[in-house]
Motif scaffolding. Sequence first.
Motif, PDB file in Angstrom:
ATOM      1  N   ALA A   1       0.843  -1.202   0.000  1.00 43.54           N
ATOM      2  CA  ALA A   1       0.000   0.000   0.000  1.00 43.54           C
ATOM      3  C   ALA A   1       0.873   1.246   0.000  1.00 43.54           C
ATOM      4  O   ALA A   1       0.595   2.206  -0.689  1.00 43.54           O
ATOM      5  CB  ALA A   1      -0.929   0.000   1.214  1.00 43.54           C
ATOM      6  N   HIS A   2       1.988   1.209   0.791  1.00 45.25           N
ATOM      7  CA  HIS A   2       2.872   2.374   0.845  1.00 45.25           C
ATOM      8  C   HIS A   2       3.516   2.620  -0.518  1.00 45.25           C
ATOM      9  O   HIS A   2       3.569   3.741  -0.986  1.00 45.25           O
ATOM     10  CB  HIS A   2       3.939   2.163   1.919  1.00 45.25           C
ATOM     11  N   ALA A   3       3.987   1.559  -1.154  1.00 50.52           N
ATOM     12  CA  ALA A   3       4.625   1.710  -2.465  1.00 50.52           C
ATOM     13  C   ALA A   3       3.619   2.203  -3.498  1.00 50.52           C
ATOM     14  O   ALA A   3       3.949   2.984  -4.366  1.00 50.52           O
ATOM     15  CB  ALA A   3       5.236   0.390  -2.908  1.00 50.52           C
ATOM     16  N   ALA A   4       2.374   1.743  -3.407  1.00 49.42           N
ATOM     17  CA  ALA A   4       1.360   2.115  -4.380  1.00 49.42           C
ATOM     18  C   ALA A   4       0.789   3.503  -4.097  1.00 49.42           C
ATOM     19  O   ALA A   4       0.106   4.069  -4.922  1.00 49.42           O
ATOM     20  CB  ALA A   4       0.241   1.079  -4.382  1.00 49.42           C
ATOM     21  N   ALA A   5       1.073   4.037  -2.914  1.00 49.44           N
ATOM     22  CA  ALA A   5       0.448   5.292  -2.501  1.00 49.44           C
ATOM     23  C   ALA A   5       1.301   6.519  -2.786  1.00 49.44           C
ATOM     24  O   ALA A   5       1.136   7.525  -2.135  1.00 49.44           O
ATOM     25  CB  ALA A   5       0.108   5.217  -1.021  1.00 49.44           C
ATOM     26  N   GLN A   6       2.230   6.439  -3.735  1.00 51.02           N
ATOM     27  CA  GLN A   6       3.007   7.636  -4.057  1.00 51.02           C
ATOM     28  C   GLN A   6       2.082   8.735  -4.532  1.00 51.02           C
ATOM     29  O   GLN A   6       1.064   8.485  -5.163  1.00 51.02           O
ATOM     30  CB  GLN A   6       4.052   7.315  -5.126  1.00 51.02           C
ATOM     31  N   THR A   7       2.460   9.957  -4.231  1.00 53.44           N
ATOM     32  CA  THR A   7       1.646  11.120  -4.543  1.00 53.44           C
ATOM     33  C   THR A   7       1.799  11.513  -6.010  1.00 53.44           C
ATOM     34  O   THR A   7       2.923  11.657  -6.489  1.00 53.44           O
ATOM     35  CB  THR A   7       2.079  12.291  -3.634  1.00 53.44           C
ATOM     36  N   PRO A   8       0.685  11.716  -6.715  1.00 56.57           N
ATOM     37  CA  PRO A   8       0.799  12.129  -8.120  1.00 56.57           C
ATOM     38  C   PRO A   8       1.227  13.592  -8.256  1.00 56.57           C
ATOM     39  O   PRO A   8       0.932  14.414  -7.395  1.00 56.57           O
ATOM     40  CB  PRO A   8      -0.617  11.923  -8.664  1.00 56.57           C
ATOM     41  N   SER A   9       1.937  13.878  -9.334  1.00 54.11           N
ATOM     42  CA  SER A   9       2.258  15.267  -9.666  1.00 54.11           C
ATOM     43  C   SER A   9       1.465  15.639 -10.916  1.00 54.11           C
ATOM     44  O   SER A   9       1.199  14.786 -11.759  1.00 54.11           O
ATOM     45  CB  SER A   9       3.762  15.436  -9.913  1.00 54.11           C
ATOM     46  N   PRO A  10       1.094  16.913 -11.033  1.00 58.76           N
ATOM     47  CA  PRO A  10       0.303  17.320 -12.188  1.00 58.76           C
ATOM     48  C   PRO A  10       1.152  17.434 -13.452  1.00 58.76           C
ATOM     49  O   PRO A  10       2.374  17.591 -13.377  1.00 58.76           O
ATOM     50  CB  PRO A  10      -0.234  18.692 -11.775  1.00 58.76           C
ATOM     51  N   PRO A  11       0.524  17.371 -14.614  1.00 55.42           N
ATOM     52  CA  PRO A  11       1.264  17.564 -15.866  1.00 55.42           C
ATOM     53  C   PRO A  11       1.938  18.935 -15.883  1.00 55.42           C
ATOM     54  O   PRO A  11       1.380  19.915 -15.402  1.00 55.42           O
ATOM     55  CB  PRO A  11       0.179  17.487 -16.944  1.00 55.42           C
ATOM     56  N   GLY A  12       3.139  18.993 -16.401  1.00 58.98           N
ATOM     57  CA  GLY A  12       3.839  20.264 -16.540  1.00 58.98           C
ATOM     58  C   GLY A  12       4.538  20.748 -15.281  1.00 58.98           C
ATOM     59  O   GLY A  12       5.099  21.843 -15.279  1.00 58.98           O
ATOM     60  N   ALA A  13       4.535  19.965 -14.198  1.00 60.68           N
ATOM     61  CA  ALA A  13       5.236  20.386 -12.983  1.00 60.68           C
ATOM     62  C   ALA A  13       6.729  20.425 -13.270  1.00 60.68           C
ATOM     63  O   ALA A  13       7.268  19.549 -13.941  1.00 60.68           O
ATOM     64  CB  ALA A  13       4.924  19.433 -11.842  1.00 60.68           C
ATOM     65  N   GLN A  14       7.377  21.455 -12.766  1.00 59.51           N
ATOM     66  CA  GLN A  14       8.793  21.632 -13.056  1.00 59.51           C
ATOM     67  C   GLN A  14       9.500  22.253 -11.862  1.00 59.51           C
ATOM     68  O   GLN A  14       9.032  23.237 -11.294  1.00 59.51           O
ATOM     69  CB  GLN A  14       8.949  22.534 -14.282  1.00 59.51           C
ATOM     70  N   GLU A  15      10.619  21.672 -11.477  1.00 65.18           N
ATOM     71  CA  GLU A  15      11.449  22.217 -10.416  1.00 65.18           C
ATOM     72  C   GLU A  15      12.743  22.730 -11.048  1.00 65.18           C
ATOM     73  O   GLU A  15      13.254  22.126 -11.989  1.00 65.18           O
ATOM     74  CB  GLU A  15      11.736  21.151  -9.363  1.00 65.18           C
ATOM     75  N   TYR A  16      13.270  23.832 -10.515  1.00 67.05           N
ATOM     76  CA  TYR A  16      14.473  24.407 -11.103  1.00 67.05           C
ATOM     77  C   TYR A  16      15.242  25.210 -10.060  1.00 67.05           C
ATOM     78  O   TYR A  16      14.685  25.633  -9.043  1.00 67.05           O
ATOM     79  CB  TYR A  16      14.134  25.289 -12.309  1.00 67.05           C
ATOM     80  N   ILE A  17      16.533  25.365 -10.311  1.00 67.20           N
ATOM     81  CA  ILE A  17      17.388  26.169  -9.443  1.00 67.20           C
ATOM     82  C   ILE A  17      17.456  27.573 -10.038  1.00 67.20           C
ATOM     83  O   ILE A  17      17.864  27.752 -11.192  1.00 67.20           O
ATOM     84  CB  ILE A  17      18.790  25.541  -9.330  1.00 67.20           C
TER      85      ILE A  17
END
Length: 150
Positions: free
Chosen positions: A28-44
């Motif tokens: 259940a823990h492995a299957a319960a990862q949180t979804p991210s929305p399309p186009g999400a982007q992280e940057y420095i």
Amino acid sequence: MRRTRTSGMLAVLFVSLVACVVLGHSRAHAAAQTPSPPGAQEYIIWPYDGAVIQGGKLWVRMGLRNMGVCPKGVNVPNTGHHHLLIDTDLPPLDQEIPSDRQHLHFGAGETDARIELPPGKHTLQLLLGDQNHVPHVPPVYSKKITIIVK
């Protein structure tokens, strides 16, 4: 105490029940990862790739598009918090992000941080974690940059 057939069967049943609960929780823990929305982007934002930093102290400014920043432990859709990876590759993307000198957690929702690095060439990369410090699906991470500290 005399062991009976019933007590032996109860022991086997108990061990089986515990195994089911543990295995079920792991799945259940492995299957319960949180979804991210399309186009999400992280940057420095800062420092930029190839920057030469005088002295070892610098500010790292972190950016995020199409998601929000939230402290650890807060379960709000399309949010997470930053983790700065220093001189290392991405960790396993289906497990909790380690917390050590190469994996800095910003669980209070920080979007900038003062760090200190020794002289030399260093890599920096951001990885967004959910309320439990686990990467989203799909994972949201920045390009790895290289800086030089003099």
